[in-house]
Design a protein around this motif. Structure first.
Motif, PDB file in Angstrom:
ATOM      1  N   ALA A   1       0.812  -1.214   0.000  1.00 25.01           N
ATOM      2  CA  ALA A   1       0.000   0.000   0.000  1.00 25.01           C
ATOM      3  C   ALA A   1       0.848   1.268   0.000  1.00 25.01           C
ATOM      4  N   GLY A   2       2.169   1.094   0.061  1.00 26.00           N
ATOM      5  CA  GLY A   2       3.057   2.254   0.065  1.00 26.00           C
ATOM      6  C   GLY A   2       3.092   2.991   1.385  1.00 26.00           C
ATOM      7  N   SER A   3       2.739   2.318   2.474  1.00 24.67           N
ATOM      8  CA  SER A   3       2.722   2.964   3.786  1.00 24.67           C
ATOM      9  C   SER A   3       4.134   3.235   4.278  1.00 24.67           C
ATOM     10  N   ASP A   4       4.258   4.214   5.167  1.00 23.40           N
ATOM     11  CA  ASP A   4       5.572   4.548   5.703  1.00 23.40           C
ATOM     12  C   ASP A   4       6.007   3.492   6.727  1.00 23.40           C
ATOM     13  N   ALA A   5       7.243   3.617   7.191  1.00 19.29           N
ATOM     14  CA  ALA A   5       7.827   2.606   8.076  1.00 19.29           C
ATOM     15  C   ALA A   5       7.034   2.440   9.362  1.00 19.29           C
ATOM     16  N   ALA A   6       6.505   3.552   9.888  1.00 16.40           N
ATOM     17  CA  ALA A   6       5.760   3.490  11.145  1.00 16.40           C
ATOM     18  C   ALA A   6       4.479   2.674  10.990  1.00 16.40           C
ATOM     19  N   VAL A   7       3.764   2.875   9.891  1.00 18.57           N
ATOM     20  CA  VAL A   7       2.525   2.130   9.664  1.00 18.57           C
ATOM     21  C   VAL A   7       2.850   0.662   9.371  1.00 18.57           C
ATOM     22  N   GLN A   8       3.899   0.406   8.611  1.00 20.31           N
ATOM     23  CA  GLN A   8       4.319  -0.978   8.384  1.00 20.31           C
ATOM     24  C   GLN A   8       4.609  -1.678   9.706  1.00 20.31           C
ATOM     25  N   GLN A   9       5.251  -0.959  10.627  1.00 17.99           N
ATOM     26  CA  GLN A   9       5.554  -1.550  11.935  1.00 17.99           C
ATOM     27  C   GLN A   9       4.281  -1.828  12.727  1.00 17.99           C
ATOM     28  N   ARG A  10       3.317  -0.916  12.639  1.00 17.91           N
ATOM     29  CA  ARG A  10       2.034  -1.145  13.317  1.00 17.91           C
ATOM     30  C   ARG A  10       1.377  -2.427  12.821  1.00 17.91           C
ATOM     31  N   LEU A  11       1.365  -2.603  11.504  1.00 15.30           N
ATOM     32  CA  LEU A  11       0.737  -3.803  10.942  1.00 15.30           C
ATOM     33  C   LEU A  11       1.530  -5.055  11.279  1.00 15.30           C
ATOM     34  N   HIS A  12       2.857  -4.931  11.313  1.00 16.86           N
ATOM     35  CA  HIS A  12       3.700  -6.047  11.762  1.00 16.86           C
ATOM     36  C   HIS A  12       3.354  -6.414  13.208  1.00 16.86           C
ATOM     37  N   ASP A  13       3.264  -5.413  14.073  1.00 17.66           N
ATOM     38  CA  ASP A  13       2.961  -5.670  15.488  1.00 17.66           C
ATOM     39  C   ASP A  13       1.586  -6.309  15.644  1.00 17.66           C
ATOM     40  N   TYR A  14       0.634  -5.830  14.841  1.00 18.20           N
ATOM     41  CA  TYR A  14      -0.707  -6.429  14.864  1.00 18.20           C
ATOM     42  C   TYR A  14      -0.624  -7.920  14.513  1.00 18.20           C
ATOM     43  N   GLY A  15       0.046  -8.244  13.405  1.00 25.20           N
ATOM     44  CA  GLY A  15       0.132  -9.632  12.978  1.00 25.20           C
ATOM     45  C   GLY A  15       0.843 -10.503  13.985  1.00 25.20           C
ATOM     46  N   MET A  16       1.913  -9.986  14.584  1.00 28.42           N
ATOM     47  CA  MET A  16       2.660 -10.760  15.574  1.00 28.42           C
ATOM     48  C   MET A  16       1.785 -11.083  16.786  1.00 28.42           C
ATOM     49  N   ALA A  17       1.099 -10.073  17.318  1.00 30.40           N
ATOM     50  CA  ALA A  17       0.244 -10.288  18.486  1.00 30.40           C
ATOM     51  C   ALA A  17      -0.915 -11.225  18.141  1.00 30.40           C
ATOM     52  N   LEU A  18      -1.483 -11.071  16.942  1.00 30.09           N
ATOM     53  CA  LEU A  18      -2.576 -11.947  16.526  1.00 30.09           C
ATOM     54  C   LEU A  18      -2.110 -13.397  16.430  1.00 30.09           C
ATOM     55  N   GLY A  19      -0.902 -13.606  15.927  1.00 29.28           N
ATOM     56  CA  GLY A  19      -0.362 -14.957  15.841  1.00 29.28           C
ATOM     57  C   GLY A  19      -0.231 -15.616  17.197  1.00 29.28           C
ATOM     58  N   TYR A  20       0.260 -14.862  18.179  1.00 26.88           N
ATOM     59  CA  TYR A  20       0.325 -15.396  19.543  1.00 26.88           C
ATOM     60  C   TYR A  20      -1.069 -15.757  20.045  1.00 26.88           C
ATOM     61  N   ALA A  21      -2.031 -14.837  19.858  1.00 29.46           N
ATOM     62  CA  ALA A  21      -3.389 -15.072  20.348  1.00 29.46           C
ATOM     63  C   ALA A  21      -3.992 -16.325  19.728  1.00 29.46           C
ATOM     64  N   PHE A  22      -3.837 -16.480  18.408  1.00 30.66           N
ATOM     65  CA  PHE A  22      -4.391 -17.649  17.735  1.00 30.66           C
ATOM     66  C   PHE A  22      -3.772 -18.945  18.239  1.00 30.66           C
ATOM     67  N   GLN A  23      -2.449 -18.975  18.380  1.00 32.73           N
ATOM     68  CA  GLN A  23      -1.803 -20.226  18.754  1.00 32.73           C
ATOM     69  C   GLN A  23      -2.118 -20.605  20.196  1.00 32.73           C
ATOM     70  N   ILE A  24      -2.105 -19.634  21.099  1.00 31.90           N
ATOM     71  CA  ILE A  24      -2.443 -19.956  22.489  1.00 31.90           C
ATOM     72  C   ILE A  24      -3.882 -20.450  22.573  1.00 31.90           C
ATOM     73  N   ALA A  25      -4.787 -19.794  21.836  1.00 31.92           N
ATOM     74  CA  ALA A  25      -6.181 -20.244  21.816  1.00 31.92           C
ATOM     75  C   ALA A  25      -6.288 -21.657  21.250  1.00 31.92           C
ATOM     76  N   ASP A  26      -5.510 -21.972  20.202  1.00 31.30           N
ATOM     77  CA  ASP A  26      -5.478 -23.337  19.661  1.00 31.30           C
ATOM     78  C   ASP A  26      -5.059 -24.338  20.731  1.00 31.30           C
ATOM     79  N   ASP A  27      -4.048 -23.965  21.499  1.00 31.60           N
ATOM     80  CA  ASP A  27      -3.524 -24.876  22.505  1.00 31.60           C
ATOM     81  C   ASP A  27      -4.511 -25.074  23.654  1.00 31.60           C
ATOM     82  N   VAL A  28      -5.320 -24.071  23.934  1.00 32.49           N
ATOM     83  CA  VAL A  28      -6.402 -24.232  24.903  1.00 32.49           C
ATOM     84  C   VAL A  28      -7.424 -25.234  24.372  1.00 32.49           C
TER      85      VAL A  28
END
Length: 332
Positions: free
Chosen positions: A196-223
Motif C-alpha cells: 500500500a506504500g505505507s511509511d515505516a511506522a505504519v508498516q511496523q504497526r501492521l507487523h505488530d498487529y500480525g505478531m500479536a494476533l499470531g500469539y493469540a491464535f496459537q495460544i487459543a489453539d492450545d487451549v
C-alpha cells in the motif's frame, strides 16, 4: 478502495471473509495455476492439502491489511498466494515431524502418501513460493519473506528440542510460537502495508498487529486441545500431549501443582502418555490452567487491536479488529 463506514458485525468470521471474498477467489485461482507440475505426485499431494480448505487466514490477513490502507490488486493476490504456499509447506513438514494422522478432520498427506512424499512436496511449495515472490521484483518483499522463512525453520527445530521436555517454561513456549506461527502472520500484514506504500511506522504497526494476533491464535489453539472435542477441533483431542508437547495450559499446571502431581505431569510429557489425559485435565482444571491461558491469549488479542489505533477507520480495519476478537472466541 475501502468505504468509510464500518458495517461489519464482528467477530463474525463469515462477514470478515465476505469482505475479502472476491480477492480470495483470485488468490485461490492463482494458487491452483501455480501448483501445476508435470510430476503427477506433486499435483496430487499439493492439491490434497491446499484443497482441504481451512480458513485461509494468512493470505486473507495480507489482503485485509492492504485493503485497510487502500491497496487491492494482482500484486496482493500474488503475495497472498506466496504466504499460503509457505504455510502449506510448513503443515506438510509439521505433520511428518509430529507423526500426525489427522488434520481438519481428515487424514494428513503423510498418512496417505508417506513421509518422504510429504517432505519433498513441502520443499516444492517452498521453492514455488520463492519463484512467485521473485517475479514481483521487489527487494524488500524478498527480504521480509526470506527472513520469515528462516525464522519458521528455526521454530521447527526449536519445537523439536522441546518435544518431551517437561522443563519447557512459558518463555520457551512463547519463543516457539513466535517463530512457528506469529512471524508468518506478521509478514502477511507487514507486506500488505508495504504494498500500500505505507511509511515505516505504519508498516511496523501492521507487523505488530500480525505478531500479536499470531500469539493469540496459537495460544487459543492450545487451549482448545484440552477444552474442545475431536469432531469440532478436526484433530485428535490430546494430540499435543501424545506428541510430548508441553503447551501453556499444561505448563501452568506443572508450575502450580504440588510435588506429587507435578511429578506425574512431567512423566506424562516425557513419555507422551495420552493415557494420562484424565489426570492431566484434572490438574489443568485444578490450577486454572485454561483460564490463565485464555487470559494470556486475550492479552495478545488486545495488543493486536491496540496496534491498529490511529489508522483511518474503515471496513478492512474493522475486519482486522474482528479477527483479533475471533481468535479468542472460536471453538475450532
Amino acid at each position: 478502495m475501502p468505504s468509510s463506514a464500518t458495517t461489519l458485525s464482528v467477530p463474525d468470521l463469515a462477514n470478515i471473509q465476505s469482505l475479502a471474498r472476491d480477492d480470495m477467489g483470485a488468490v485461490d485461482a492463482l494458487i491452483r495455476r501455480r501448483l501445476a507440475s508435470d510430476v503427477v505426485l506433486i499435483n496430487q499431494v499439493a492439491e490434497y492439502i491446499v484443497g482441504a480448505g481451512g480458513k485461509r487466514l494468512r493470505p486473507m490477513l495480507l489482503l485485509l491489511a492492504a485493503g485497510a490502507l487502500g491497496h487491492r490488486g494482482p500484486q496482493a493476490h500474488q503475495l497472498a498466494a506466496v504466504i499460503e504456499f509457505i504455510h502449506t509447506a510448513t503443515l506438510l513438514h509439521d505433520d511428518v515431524v509430529d507423526e500426525s494422522d489427522l488434520r481438519r478432520g481428515r487424514k494428513t498427506a503423510n498418512a496417505v502418501w508417506g513421509n518422504a512424499a510429504s517432505v519433498l512436496v513441502g520443499d516444492f511449495l517452498y521453492s514455488r513460493s520463492f519463484q512467485l515472490m521473485v517475479e514481483l521484483e521487489q527487494l524488500e518483499v524478498m527480504k521480509i519473506l526470506a527472513d520469515t522463512t528462516n525464522r519458521i525453520a528455526e521454530g521447527e527445530v526449536l519445537q523439536l528440542l522441546h518435544v518431551r521436555n517437561p522443563d519447557t517454561d512459558e518463555p520457551a513456549y512463547l519463543r516457539v510460537i513466535e517463530r512457528k506461527t506469529a512471524v508468518l502472520f506478521a509478514a502477511a500484514t507487514r507486506l500488505g502495508a508495504l504494498l500500500a506504500g505505507s511509511d515505516a511506522a505504519v508498516q511496523q504497526r501492521l507487523h505488530d498487529y500480525g505478531m500479536a494476533l499470531g500469539y493469540a491464535f496459537q495460544i487459543a489453539d492450545d487451549v482448545l486441545d484440552y477444552a474442545s472435542d475431536a469432531q469440532t477441533l478436526g484433530k485428535n483431542l490430546g494430540d499435543d500431549l501424545a506428541e510430548g508437547k508441553a503447551t501453556l495450559p499444561l505448563i501452568h499446571a506443572i508450575a502450580h501443582s504440588d510435588e506429587a502431581v507435578r511429578a506425574r505431569l512431567r512423566a506424562a510429557v516425557e513419555h507422551g502418555d495420552s493415557d494420562a489425559m484424565p489426570e492431566v485435565l484434572a490438574a489443568i482444571h485444578a490450577t486454572g490452567g485454561l483460564d490463565y491461558s485464555r487470559r494470556r491469549a486475550q492479552d495478545y488479542a488486545d495488543a493486536a487491536e491496540a496496534a491498529l489505533d490511529g489508522l483511518d477507520d474503515n471496513d478492512y480495519v474493522a475486519a482486522l479488529r474482528g479477527l483479533a476478537r475471533y481468535a479468542v472466541s472460536r471453538d475450532h
